[in-house]
Design an enzyme around this catalytic site. Structure first.
Site, short mmCIF file in Angstrom:
data_model
loop_
_atom_site.label_atom_id
_atom_site.label_comp_id
_atom_site.label_asym_id
_atom_site.label_seq_id
_atom_site.Cartn_x
_atom_site.Cartn_y
_atom_site.Cartn_z
N ASP A 54 32.20 -32.06 -28.53
CA ASP A 54 30.82 -32.40 -28.89
C ASP A 54 30.14 -31.13 -29.60
O ASP A 54 31.10 -29.98 -29.38
CB ASP A 54 30.00 -32.64 -27.89
CG ASP A 54 28.69 -32.88 -27.87
OD1 ASP A 54 28.16 -33.84 -29.13
OD2 ASP A 54 27.73 -32.23 -27.26
N ASP A 112 28.45 -38.42 -24.26
CA ASP A 112 29.51 -38.30 -24.48
C ASP A 112 30.67 -38.89 -23.27
O ASP A 112 31.85 -38.85 -23.27
CB ASP A 112 30.11 -36.62 -24.02
CG ASP A 112 29.42 -35.87 -25.23
OD1 ASP A 112 29.63 -36.25 -26.32
OD2 ASP A 112 28.90 -34.88 -24.99
N ASP A 117 28.93 -32.50 -23.19
CA ASP A 117 28.22 -32.16 -21.95
C ASP A 117 27.25 -33.32 -21.48
O ASP A 117 26.60 -33.37 -20.67
CB ASP A 117 27.70 -31.00 -22.10
CG ASP A 117 26.39 -31.00 -23.12
OD1 ASP A 117 26.69 -31.52 -24.22
OD2 ASP A 117 25.27 -30.36 -23.02
N CYS A 164 41.86 -45.03 -2.03
CA CYS A 164 43.00 -45.15 -2.43
C CYS A 164 43.36 -46.41 -3.67
O CYS A 164 42.39 -47.33 -3.28
CB CYS A 164 43.92 -46.03 -1.12
SG CYS A 164 45.49 -46.64 -1.76
N CYS A 194 44.91 -49.84 -2.87
CA CYS A 194 44.42 -50.60 -1.79
C CYS A 194 43.06 -51.27 -2.50
O CYS A 194 42.66 -52.25 -2.04
CB CYS A 194 43.76 -49.58 -0.24
SG CYS A 194 45.07 -49.03 0.55
#
Length: 607
Positions: free
Chosen positions: A399, A596, A592, A11, A14
């Site tokens: 890319d 990047d 990839d 969460c 939280c």
């Protein structure tokens, strides 16, 4: 610096509460929490023991969120800590029981205590943890969280004798939570994998000895030894040795870079040749690797502004929804002829569809078909939100290496003079048979016939130029234009984009072989379909050189090309693109490589 993992924290709201409390905890300082990896880093304040502080942190977390465990990374190997198969089996089992019971009731119109009891048993089996968490949070003074609201809705349904709806809502809620947790785990695993570029230790030269030291302890001016297969720990320059560096993780450049005395090297690049000695020019905090990791964290922080707004909005929205639901449930019978049972039923419907927990239901389940269909086609989507954002995209930034191209070398042209192409390729194969260089491997792959190493002698790899070898008393030279000029060999220069290997035997020029990274089979059609789908701008950001980038870009129909970019340059250029994008439009980034990662994190959608 102490590093721990907060196992079971899913969460974001939280997580922010925990981080705020940790910052004011007197026993620790320099707190740094990364929700993407759930790793918490901190230093102990003076006169505080590690074990005592970890227990104190665990107690603080327990007061905010149950089910989160502090795991000491320095003393425990952490793999896939949470096995969620049991949870999925429980959801599927309860779902099957619910479906069979509901079908039976629908066909036979049977009602009564037995049917109610069956539904109630399924309800307890699937929702007991939600009920228990709601009770524990109430005791802590935490009202109006999703567990409490789910309890109001489902217990209310049971109270007005609608057990099937109580069970159905709880099953959908648990399944939605399961999908959300799995998406988050995949995202965290991807980010953790990106952190592999970091180098923790370095080989420090102390006199004539080598000592393993932490990278953060290395100073500017120190000399480091980098062996074959190791990553360069810190940015610097070579003072001894020659080698070949794989910089693809940093620049996207597919060709290994030959380096020699005086050349600069970047941290994170991999030594593919002999040992080199690097004089450190930047401390760890200023190194290329540190900058990449910082960019990832900063990009994530920019994204969290929206999350903070939603959390603040829910803080006021939730109690308003509960008050309206209460009014709808109990006020209408006083002013209309609606019965109390129908009124309560309407109030519960309003609660389920209006409160934040209803959003947690609708988003994963509403997009489940889209996500499921995509996964069948090899596309894994982090969450339904990203499907929704796609409708606002008008710019795709991509890319090159490994994204538009295969990221692997292939022989793309053979041009021979006075010999056949087959003979030229054979001589090239002989010259490269003792090399592990990617260029050599691509030539060996193209020439499928067997070559005997007998007759090969005096193999010599000339750094930055190529190789020379004696084969059956013939001297074969294979390399770049510099190598040919060094031996006064006149060549017919190739204008082909890529790496050109010129060949000569006994100083007679025979031809050349062009080697390049080739396009993926579906790149051209993919770019075309993006434009047909309404994408206005397709932009390439690459660390590769300008000539290669332009040839690829022009061939496939890229609108704008930016080349010779380092990771930080990519982020700067991407920020410019974002600034020039219309306010109501979104930007996708496709990449990839590790280089990047910062841009992927900064993009509206990263692929």
């Amino acid at each position: 610096m102490t590093e721990v993992l907060l196992e079971g924290l899913h969460c974001a709201g939280c997580a922010r509460k925990i981080e705020e409390k940790l910052h004011i905890l007197p026993s620790i300082k320099d707190v740094n929490f990364n929700f993407a990896t759930t790793k918490l880093k901190f230093n102990l304040a003076e006169n505080n023991q590690r074990e005592k502080v970890l227990k104190e942190i665990q107690q603080l977390i327990d007061s905010i969120e149950d089910g989160v465990t502090v795991v000491d990374l320095s003393r425990q190997d952490v793999g896939d800590i949470q096995d969620s198969k049991k949870e999925l089996y429980k959801i599927l089992t309860c779902g099957a029981m619910y479906f069979v019971t509901f079908l039976y009731v629908t066909i036979t119109h049977t009602e009564g205590p037995v049917i109610f009891g069956i539904f109630f048993a399924i309800y307890l089996l699937i929702g007991y943890d939600v009920l228990w968490l709601a009770v524990k949070n109430i005791l802590k003074g935490k009202l109006l969280d999703e567990n409490f609201l789910m309890c109001i809705a489902t217990v209310g349904a049971l109270a007005i004798n609608e057990p099937a709806e109580a069970v159905g809502v709880m099953i959908f809620y648990k399944f939605g939570e399961y999908l959300q947790e799995q998406s988050l785990k995949k995202s965290r695993a991807s980010i953790s994998a990106l952190m592999d570029i970091k180098v923790d230790t370095a080989n420090l030269m102390v006199g004539t000895n080598i000592e393993k030291v932490d990278c953060e302890d290395v100073k500017v001016g120190d000399v480091l030894a980098v062996y074959n297969g190791e990553k360069v720990p810190l940015d610097g320059s070579i003072i001894n040795g020659t080698s070949s560096l794989d910089t693809s993780a940093l620049t996207g450049e597919s060709v290994p870079v030959n380096v020699m005395l005086g050349d600069n090297v970047l941290s994170g690049s991999i030594n593919k040749g002999s040992v080199i000695y690097v004089k450190v020019e930047k401390t760890y905090n200023d190194s290329t690797v540190a900058k990449i990791l910082n960019l990832i964290e900063n990009a994530s922080a920019k994204k969290s502004r929206t999350e903070r707004f939603i959390t603040k909005f829910a803080k006021y929205y939730t109690p308003i929804v509960v008050l309206i639901a209460f009014a709808l449930a109990f006020l209408p019978p006083f002013f209309t002829d609606i019965t109390l049972s129908d009124s309560i039923y309407r109030g519960l419907i309003f609660l389920v569809v209006s409160c934040p927990c209803a959003l947690l239901l609708s988003i994963p389940l509403g997009y489940f078909c889209g996500i499921g269909y995509s996964s069948k086609n090899g596309i894994l989507i982090k969450g339904g939100t990203y499907l929704e954002i796609l409708k606002d995209v008008d710019t795709v930034v991509t890319d090159k290496t490994g994204t538009l191209t295969k990221g692997a070398f292939e022989v793309v042209e053979i041009k021979s003079y006075d010999v056949s192409e087959e003979e030229l390729l054979r001589y090239a194969t002989i010259s490269q048979i003792n090399s592990n260089h990617p260029i050599a491997k691509s030539i060996l792959k193209r020439y499928a016939q067997h070559i005997s190493v007998e007759g090969i002698s005096e193999y010599n790899e000339i750094s930055g130029q190529g190789v020379s070898v004696i084969y059956n008393n013939q001297k074969i030279l294979a390399g770049n234009e510099m190598l040919m000029n060094e031996h006064n060999i006149e060549i017919i220069k190739s204008n082909h984009v890529g790496t050109i290997v010129y060949l000569a035997i006994d100083n007679k020029f025979l031809g050349h072989i062009a080697i390049a990274d080739t396009l993926k089979e579906d790149t051209i059609s993919g770019i075309k379909r993006l434009k047909e789908a309404g994408i206005k701008n397709i932009i390439m950001l690459t660390g590769d050189n300008a000539n290669v980038a332009k040839e690829i870009g022009d061939k496939i129909g890229i609108d704008k090309i930016f080349s010779n970019l380092l990771p930080q340059d990519k982020v700067t250029k991407f920020e410019e693109i974002l600034e020039n994008t219309k306010p109501n439009k979104k930007v996708i980034y496709v990449g990839d490589g590790i280089n990047d990662a910062p841009v992927l994190a900064r993009a509206d959608i990263g692929i």
